[in-house]
Scaffold this motif. Structure first.
Motif, PDB file in Angstrom:
ATOM      1  N   ALA A  23      71.800  24.289  80.044  1.00 13.81           N
ATOM      2  CA  ALA A  23      72.904  23.405  79.666  1.00 13.81           C
ATOM      3  C   ALA A  23      73.991  23.401  80.741  1.00 13.81           C
ATOM      4  CB  ALA A  23      73.485  23.840  78.324  1.00 13.81           C
ATOM      5  N   GLU A  24      74.237  24.565  81.320  1.00 17.69           N
ATOM      6  CA  GLU A  24      75.240  24.640  82.382  1.00 17.69           C
ATOM      7  C   GLU A  24      74.771  23.876  83.615  1.00 17.69           C
ATOM      8  OE1 GLU A  24      77.942  27.987  84.735  1.00 17.69           O
ATOM      9  OE2 GLU A  24      76.377  28.595  83.318  1.00 17.69           O
ATOM     10  N   ALA A  25      73.498  23.987  83.936  1.00 19.05           N
ATOM     11  CA  ALA A  25      72.943  23.239  85.064  1.00 19.05           C
ATOM     12  C   ALA A  25      73.063  21.733  84.826  1.00 19.05           C
ATOM     13  CB  ALA A  25      71.485  23.628  85.292  1.00 19.05           C
ATOM     14  N   GLU A  26      72.784  21.318  83.605  1.00 18.06           N
ATOM     15  CA  GLU A  26      72.913  19.895  83.261  1.00 18.06           C
ATOM     16  C   GLU A  26      74.350  19.425  83.444  1.00 18.06           C
ATOM     17  OE1 GLU A  26      72.286  16.913  79.420  1.00 18.06           O
ATOM     18  OE2 GLU A  26      72.107  19.096  79.192  1.00 18.06           O
ATOM     19  N   ARG A  50      74.087  22.739  94.203  1.00 18.02           N
ATOM     20  CA  ARG A  50      73.689  24.106  94.582  1.00 18.02           C
ATOM     21  C   ARG A  50      73.898  25.075  93.423  1.00 18.02           C
ATOM     22  NH1 ARG A  50      70.394  23.097  98.718  1.00 18.02           N
ATOM     23  NH2 ARG A  50      71.457  22.328 100.588  1.00 18.02           N
ATOM     24  N   GLN A  51      74.991  24.911  92.699  1.00 16.17           N
ATOM     25  CA  GLN A  51      75.244  25.787  91.549  1.00 16.17           C
ATOM     26  C   GLN A  51      74.230  25.527  90.431  1.00 16.17           C
ATOM     27  OE1 GLN A  51      77.403  28.353  91.176  1.00 16.17           O
ATOM     28  NE2 GLN A  51      77.825  28.061  93.362  1.00 16.17           N
ATOM     29  N   ALA A  52      73.843  24.279  90.238  1.00 17.70           N
ATOM     30  CA  ALA A  52      72.823  23.961  89.234  1.00 17.70           C
ATOM     31  C   ALA A  52      71.490  24.597  89.600  1.00 17.70           C
ATOM     32  CB  ALA A  52      72.681  22.440  89.114  1.00 17.70           C
ATOM     33  N   GLU A  53      71.173  24.599  90.888  1.00 15.81           N
ATOM     34  CA  GLU A  53      69.944  25.264  91.338  1.00 15.81           C
ATOM     35  C   GLU A  53      69.962  26.745  90.967  1.00 15.81           C
ATOM     36  OE1 GLU A  53      68.080  23.539  95.297  1.00 15.81           O
ATOM     37  OE2 GLU A  53      70.250  23.706  95.528  1.00 15.81           O
ATOM     38  N   LYS A  54      71.102  27.385  91.191  1.00 15.28           N
ATOM     39  CA  LYS A  54      71.211  28.807  90.880  1.00 15.28           C
ATOM     40  C   LYS A  54      71.014  29.063  89.388  1.00 15.28           C
ATOM     41  CE  LYS A  54      74.326  30.046  94.695  1.00 15.28           C
ATOM     42  NZ  LYS A  54      75.670  30.584  95.051  1.00 15.28           N
ATOM     43  N   ARG A  55      71.583  28.189  88.531  1.00 17.97           N
ATOM     44  CA  ARG A  55      71.444  28.397  87.094  1.00 17.97           C
ATOM     45  C   ARG A  55      69.975  28.313  86.680  1.00 17.97           C
ATOM     46  NH1 ARG A  55      75.412  29.408  88.720  1.00 17.97           N
ATOM     47  NH2 ARG A  55      77.531  28.991  87.989  1.00 17.97           N
ATOM     48  N   LEU A  56      69.262  27.340  87.222  1.00 19.86           N
ATOM     49  CA  LEU A  56      67.851  27.195  86.862  1.00 19.86           C
ATOM     50  C   LEU A  56      67.022  28.353  87.404  1.00 19.86           C
ATOM     51  CD1 LEU A  56      67.306  23.358  87.356  1.00 19.86           C
ATOM     52  CD2 LEU A  56      67.718  24.616  85.234  1.00 19.86           C
ATOM     53  N   LEU A  57      67.355  28.852  88.591  1.00 19.18           N
ATOM     54  CA  LEU A  57      66.639  29.999  89.151  1.00 19.18           C
ATOM     55  C   LEU A  57      66.880  31.251  88.316  1.00 19.18           C
ATOM     56  CD1 LEU A  57      67.213  29.455  92.980  1.00 19.18           C
ATOM     57  CD2 LEU A  57      65.019  29.342  91.757  1.00 19.18           C
ATOM     58  N   GLU A  58      68.083  31.367  87.749  1.00 23.23           N
ATOM     59  CA  GLU A  58      68.426  32.542  86.948  1.00 23.23           C
ATOM     60  C   GLU A  58      67.620  32.599  85.652  1.00 23.23           C
ATOM     61  OE1 GLU A  58      72.600  32.262  86.392  1.00 23.23           O
ATOM     62  OE2 GLU A  58      73.111  33.007  88.393  1.00 23.23           O
ATOM     63  N   THR A  59      67.086  31.470  85.229  1.00 22.58           N
ATOM     64  CA  THR A  59      66.270  31.483  84.010  1.00 22.58           C
ATOM     65  C   THR A  59      64.948  32.210  84.237  1.00 22.58           C
ATOM     66  OG1 THR A  59      65.171  29.377  84.525  1.00 22.58           O
ATOM     67  CG2 THR A  59      67.252  29.267  83.309  1.00 22.58           C
ATOM     68  N   GLY A  60      64.490  32.271  85.477  1.00 27.51           N
ATOM     69  CA  GLY A  60      63.213  32.902  85.774  1.00 27.51           C
ATOM     70  C   GLY A  60      62.031  32.143  85.214  1.00 27.51           C
ATOM     71  N   ASP A  61      62.216  30.894  84.917  1.00 26.55           N
ATOM     72  CA  ASP A  61      61.171  30.070  84.303  1.00 26.55           C
ATOM     73  C   ASP A  61      60.586  29.132  85.354  1.00 26.55           C
ATOM     74  OD1 ASP A  61      59.569  28.465  82.743  1.00 26.55           O
ATOM     75  OD2 ASP A  61      61.013  28.349  81.092  1.00 26.55           O
ATOM     76  N   ASP A  62      59.267  29.165  85.507  1.00 26.59           N
ATOM     77  CA  ASP A  62      58.600  28.341  86.512  1.00 26.59           C
ATOM     78  C   ASP A  62      58.565  26.860  86.154  1.00 26.59           C
ATOM     79  OD1 ASP A  62      58.123  30.598  88.001  1.00 26.59           O
ATOM     80  OD2 ASP A  62      56.080  30.908  87.209  1.00 26.59           O
ATOM     81  N   GLN A  63      58.897  26.508  84.937  1.00 29.32           N
ATOM     82  CA  GLN A  63      58.818  25.107  84.545  1.00 29.32           C
ATOM     83  C   GLN A  63      59.866  24.233  85.247  1.00 29.32           C
ATOM     84  OE1 GLN A  63      60.141  23.780  80.685  1.00 29.32           O
ATOM     85  NE2 GLN A  63      61.112  25.758  80.273  1.00 29.32           N
TER      86      GLN A  63
END
Length: 260
Positions: A23-26, A50-63
């Motif tokens: 949600a934060e990435a969105e 760039r910050q949105a990329e970090k949020r998605l990477l922090e999920t650790g989800d490959d999807q």
């Protein structure tokens, strides 16, 4: 620190949930798109992506891998855009404004004293009736009065009165300051139009053979080539893909419909 606290709380509750990161990435991508579309703010858009990329990477989800690729491509496209240096361009306009008092107004030939002198009395008035000889003498005299030989080896007089020359300078300064306003608004059309007007004013009202005028005309020509609002890429696909994928997350459908 806030993200670390939230992660710790979720870890202790035994219900790890990465939806808040998504949600934060969105939200960050929405900010990026808004700043890009409404203000042409490339730097803020890049930072938000760039910050949105970090949020998605922090999920650790490959999807999110394909969406991360889209975000990386968008950030690279934005970074490759050549942005005008507004501060430097504004300083160049200020430099030209400072040069205005050194310009020389255009000149014309001096008006001889004969223009305001009283007309010569008719030498033949009251004389005897004219014959062909007196008529020829009169025509020759009138032709001589109509022809004036002026010398151009002297500095001619100013086109306007000295006390009115400030109007020329103030008008040119106003044109340059108006172009500065268009610069700050990133209005390329108005920016170029005012620069064009200023160049035409210099050509019409000032001595273009002078070094100062030639330098200003050269600077104006260079400034007119600058694009203040370069074309921007559409970063909506990445946001739309993220929103569509988000709807497929476990529990998302229940939250949207209000179901427990």
């Amino acid at each position: 620190a806030l993200r670390a606290t939230i992660a710790e709380l979720r870890k202790r509750s035994g219900k790890p949930d990465n939806r808040w990161m998504v949600a934060e990435a969105e939200h960050l991508l929405q900010i990026a798109r808004a700043r890009l579309q409404l203000a042409g703010d490339i730097n803020t858009a890049i930072a938000a992506i760039r910050q949105a990329e970090k949020r998605l990477l922090e999920t650790g989800d490959d999807q999110w891998t394909d969406i991360l690729q889209l975000l990386a491509a968008d950030a690279d496209k934005l970074a490759a855009i050549k942005q005008p240096d507004l501060k430097r361009l504004s300083a160049e306009i200020s430099s030209m404004v400072a040069q205005i008092p050194g310009l020389q107004p255009t000149y014309r030939e001096p008006i001889g004293p004969e223009a305001s002198a009283d007309p010569k009395p008719d030498s033949t008035e009251g004389a005897a009736p004219r014959n062909w000889q007196t008529l020829l003498q009169a025509l020759t005299s009138n032709a001589s009065d109509a022809i004036r030989i002026r010398r151009h080896d002297q500095v001619p007089a100013s086109l306007i009165a000295p006390e009115q020359e400030h109007i020329l300078y103030q008008s040119l300064e106003l044109m340059l300051e108006t172009s500065r306003l268009a610069l700050l608004q990133r209005d390329t059309d108005q920016f170029r139009a005012n620069l064009q007007r200023a160049g035409g004013w210099i050509h019409k009202r000032f001595n273009t053979d002078q070094a100062t005028a030639a330098d200003m005309l050269s600077k104006l020509a260079q400034l007119k080539q600058i694009e203040l609002a370069p074309a921007l890429p559409d970063i909506s696909p990445a946001l739309e893909a993220l929103q569509a994928r988000k709807m497929l997350l476990p529990g998302q459908t229940d939250e949207v419909s209000g179901q427990p």
